[in-house]
Design a protein around this motif. Structure first.
Motif, PDB file in Angstrom:
ATOM      1  N   ASP A  62       0.811  -1.211   0.000  1.00  0.00           N
ATOM      2  CA  ASP A  62       0.000   0.000   0.000  1.00  0.00           C
ATOM      3  C   ASP A  62       0.849   1.268   0.000  1.00  0.00           C
ATOM      4  N   ARG A  63       2.029   1.199   0.598  1.00  0.00           N
ATOM      5  CA  ARG A  63       2.845   2.407   0.776  1.00  0.00           C
ATOM      6  C   ARG A  63       4.116   2.453  -0.049  1.00  0.00           C
ATOM      7  N   ALA A  64       4.433   1.388  -0.780  1.00  0.00           N
ATOM      8  CA  ALA A  64       5.713   1.385  -1.495  1.00  0.00           C
ATOM      9  C   ALA A  64       5.697   0.427  -2.680  1.00  0.00           C
ATOM     10  N   MET A  65       6.589   0.735  -3.615  1.00  0.00           N
ATOM     11  CA  MET A  65       6.905  -0.183  -4.713  1.00  0.00           C
ATOM     12  C   MET A  65       8.406  -0.431  -4.605  1.00  0.00           C
ATOM     13  N   ILE A  66       8.777  -1.667  -4.266  1.00  0.00           N
ATOM     14  CA  ILE A  66      10.158  -1.984  -3.949  1.00  0.00           C
ATOM     15  C   ILE A  66      10.782  -2.817  -5.053  1.00  0.00           C
ATOM     16  N   PRO A  67      11.827  -2.302  -5.709  1.00  0.00           N
ATOM     17  CA  PRO A  67      12.525  -3.110  -6.717  1.00  0.00           C
ATOM     18  C   PRO A  67      13.152  -4.337  -6.045  1.00  0.00           C
ATOM     19  N   ALA A  68      13.016  -5.487  -6.675  1.00  0.00           N
ATOM     20  CA  ALA A  68      13.546  -6.732  -6.114  1.00  0.00           C
ATOM     21  C   ALA A  68      15.029  -6.866  -6.448  1.00  0.00           C
ATOM     22  N   VAL A  69      15.812  -5.967  -5.859  1.00  0.00           N
ATOM     23  CA  VAL A  69      17.261  -5.976  -6.047  1.00  0.00           C
ATOM     24  C   VAL A  69      17.937  -5.835  -4.684  1.00  0.00           C
ATOM     25  N   LYS A  70      19.166  -6.331  -4.589  1.00  0.00           N
ATOM     26  CA  LYS A  70      19.870  -6.359  -3.300  1.00  0.00           C
ATOM     27  C   LYS A  70      20.131  -4.977  -2.715  1.00  0.00           C
ATOM     28  N   GLU A  71      20.179  -3.936  -3.565  1.00  0.00           N
ATOM     29  CA  GLU A  71      20.403  -2.588  -3.051  1.00  0.00           C
ATOM     30  C   GLU A  71      19.265  -2.136  -2.138  1.00  0.00           C
ATOM     31  N   PHE A  72      18.063  -2.680  -2.323  1.00  0.00           N
ATOM     32  CA  PHE A  72      16.891  -2.277  -1.537  1.00  0.00           C
ATOM     33  C   PHE A  72      16.425  -3.371  -0.584  1.00  0.00           C
ATOM     34  N   VAL A  73      16.423  -4.610  -1.032  1.00  0.00           N
ATOM     35  CA  VAL A  73      15.940  -5.723  -0.215  1.00  0.00           C
ATOM     36  C   VAL A  73      17.115  -6.273   0.601  1.00  0.00           C
ATOM     37  N   VAL A  74      17.057  -6.029   1.906  1.00  0.00           N
ATOM     38  CA  VAL A  74      18.130  -6.446   2.796  1.00  0.00           C
ATOM     39  C   VAL A  74      18.024  -7.942   3.091  1.00  0.00           C
ATOM     40  N   SER A  75      16.798  -8.400   3.416  1.00  0.00           N
ATOM     41  CA  SER A  75      16.611  -9.821   3.725  1.00  0.00           C
ATOM     42  C   SER A  75      15.147 -10.216   3.545  1.00  0.00           C
ATOM     43  N   ILE A  76      14.954 -11.500   3.329  1.00  0.00           N
ATOM     44  CA  ILE A  76      13.612 -12.089   3.250  1.00  0.00           C
ATOM     45  C   ILE A  76      13.591 -13.277   4.192  1.00  0.00           C
ATOM     46  N   ASP A  77      12.656 -13.266   5.124  1.00  0.00           N
ATOM     47  CA  ASP A  77      12.515 -14.351   6.088  1.00  0.00           C
ATOM     48  C   ASP A  77      11.199 -15.064   5.807  1.00  0.00           C
ATOM     49  N   LEU A  78      11.290 -16.222   5.160  1.00  0.00           N
ATOM     50  CA  LEU A  78      10.082 -16.968   4.794  1.00  0.00           C
ATOM     51  C   LEU A  78       9.326 -17.468   6.021  1.00  0.00           C
ATOM     52  N   LYS A  79      10.051 -17.828   7.085  1.00  0.00           N
ATOM     53  CA  LYS A  79       9.380 -18.329   8.287  1.00  0.00           C
ATOM     54  C   LYS A  79       8.573 -17.235   8.977  1.00  0.00           C
ATOM     55  N   LYS A  80       9.149 -16.033   9.086  1.00  0.00           N
ATOM     56  CA  LYS A  80       8.455 -14.912   9.716  1.00  0.00           C
ATOM     57  C   LYS A  80       7.508 -14.212   8.740  1.00  0.00           C
ATOM     58  N   LYS A  81       7.600 -14.564   7.452  1.00  0.00           N
ATOM     59  CA  LYS A  81       6.831 -13.894   6.398  1.00  0.00           C
ATOM     60  C   LYS A  81       7.104 -12.389   6.453  1.00  0.00           C
ATOM     61  N   GLN A  82       8.410 -12.051   6.460  1.00  0.00           N
ATOM     62  CA  GLN A  82       8.800 -10.647   6.575  1.00  0.00           C
ATOM     63  C   GLN A  82       9.968 -10.327   5.646  1.00  0.00           C
ATOM     64  N   MET A  83       9.857  -9.147   5.004  1.00  0.00           N
ATOM     65  CA  MET A  83      10.918  -8.628   4.156  1.00  0.00           C
ATOM     66  C   MET A  83      11.463  -7.363   4.806  1.00  0.00           C
ATOM     67  N   LEU A  84      12.779  -7.267   4.901  1.00  0.00           N
ATOM     68  CA  LEU A  84      13.435  -6.093   5.447  1.00  0.00           C
ATOM     69  C   LEU A  84      14.032  -5.311   4.276  1.00  0.00           C
ATOM     70  N   VAL A  85      13.673  -4.014   4.173  1.00  0.00           N
ATOM     71  CA  VAL A  85      14.143  -3.200   3.051  1.00  0.00           C
ATOM     72  C   VAL A  85      14.844  -1.954   3.552  1.00  0.00           C
ATOM     73  N   LYS A  86      15.778  -1.461   2.728  1.00  0.00           N
ATOM     74  CA  LYS A  86      16.486  -0.224   3.006  1.00  0.00           C
ATOM     75  C   LYS A  86      15.691   0.921   2.389  1.00  0.00           C
ATOM     76  N   PRO A  87      15.256   1.898   3.213  1.00  0.00           N
ATOM     77  CA  PRO A  87      14.471   2.988   2.653  1.00  0.00           C
ATOM     78  C   PRO A  87      15.348   3.934   1.819  1.00  0.00           C
ATOM     79  N   ILE A  88      14.794   4.397   0.676  1.00  0.00           N
ATOM     80  CA  ILE A  88      15.494   5.382  -0.154  1.00  0.00           C
ATOM     81  C   ILE A  88      14.506   6.483  -0.515  1.00  0.00           C
ATOM     82  N   GLU A  89      15.032   7.587  -0.937  1.00  0.00           N
ATOM     83  CA  GLU A  89      14.206   8.734  -1.343  1.00  0.00           C
ATOM     84  C   GLU A  89      13.228   8.318  -2.431  1.00  0.00           C
ATOM     85  N   GLY A  90      11.941   8.614  -2.235  1.00  0.00           N
ATOM     86  CA  GLY A  90      10.928   8.326  -3.245  1.00  0.00           C
ATOM     87  C   GLY A  90      10.347   6.929  -3.195  1.00  0.00           C
ATOM     88  N   LEU A  91      10.907   6.045  -2.386  1.00  0.00           N
ATOM     89  CA  LEU A  91      10.422   4.670  -2.303  1.00  0.00           C
ATOM     90  C   LEU A  91       9.114   4.586  -1.535  1.00  0.00           C
TER      91      LEU A  91
END
Length: 171
Positions: free
Chosen positions: A139-168
């Motif tokens: 609802d609040r972001a469109m995140i490119p699926a690249v390592k510069e933005f996506v820090v980690s994906i935890d399938l067990k926790k169903k959580q994605m950790l992303v690095k915020p950038i200007e305009g994201l």
């Protein structure tokens, strides 16, 4: 014996159009391996996985970035027209194996997205496919699926950790 449609729980494509007069359908694949359709014998077609009908795949061909399928029991343009907008499902056992840092779309849909600063960006509602890379939509972001933005994906926790950038992030 007709296969049980409840085994077909993995979304791999969507029927977007018809092709020709003999019942072929054009499919937008939700997979990095559209050629995998050649290895699949049956698919389940419907508005959702709980209300789908199993069809044998009689023929597979390709046009640009789409897959053209001839499904059993769909022998006219009129029958194919009724399938437009329907989703295509396969059993989980039919999935292609993944490499390191690769994920199935159905595994990331519904995942919580949180920034490294602790800001919750919502749940992933959609994955947009593009030639360069996928894009995770919340609802609040469109995140490119690249390592510069996506820090980690935890399938067990169903959580994605992303690095915020200007305009994201949208307010």
């Amino acid at each position: 014996m007709t296969p049980d449609h409840s085994d077909y729980n993995v979304l791999i494509g969507k029927i977007v159009s018809t092709v020709g007069l003999k019942g072929e359908v054009k499919v937008w694949p939700y997979t990095d391996w559209p050629e995998h359709f050649e290895d699949i014998e049956t698919v389940c077609v419907g508005l959702g996985k709980d209300e789908c009908i199993v069809h044998e795949i009689e023929r597979v061909r390709y046009h640009k970035s789409t897959v053209i399928l001839k499904l059993s029991g769909i022998d006219s343009i009129e029958a194919a027209e009724k399938l437009k907008g329907m989703q295509i499902f396969i059993p989980e056992a039919e999935l292609m194996p993944l490499g390191e840092d690769e994920y199935y779309i159905h595994d990331v849909i519904g995942m919580d997205v949180v920034t490294t600063e602790g800001d919750w960006l919502g749940k992933i509602s959609e994955v947009l496919r593009s030639p360069a890379h996928d894009i995770y939509v919340t609802d609040r972001a469109m995140i490119p699926a690249v390592k510069e933005f996506v820090v980690s994906i935890d399938l067990k926790k169903k959580q994605m950790l992303v690095k915020p950038i200007e305009g994201l992030i949208q307010a």
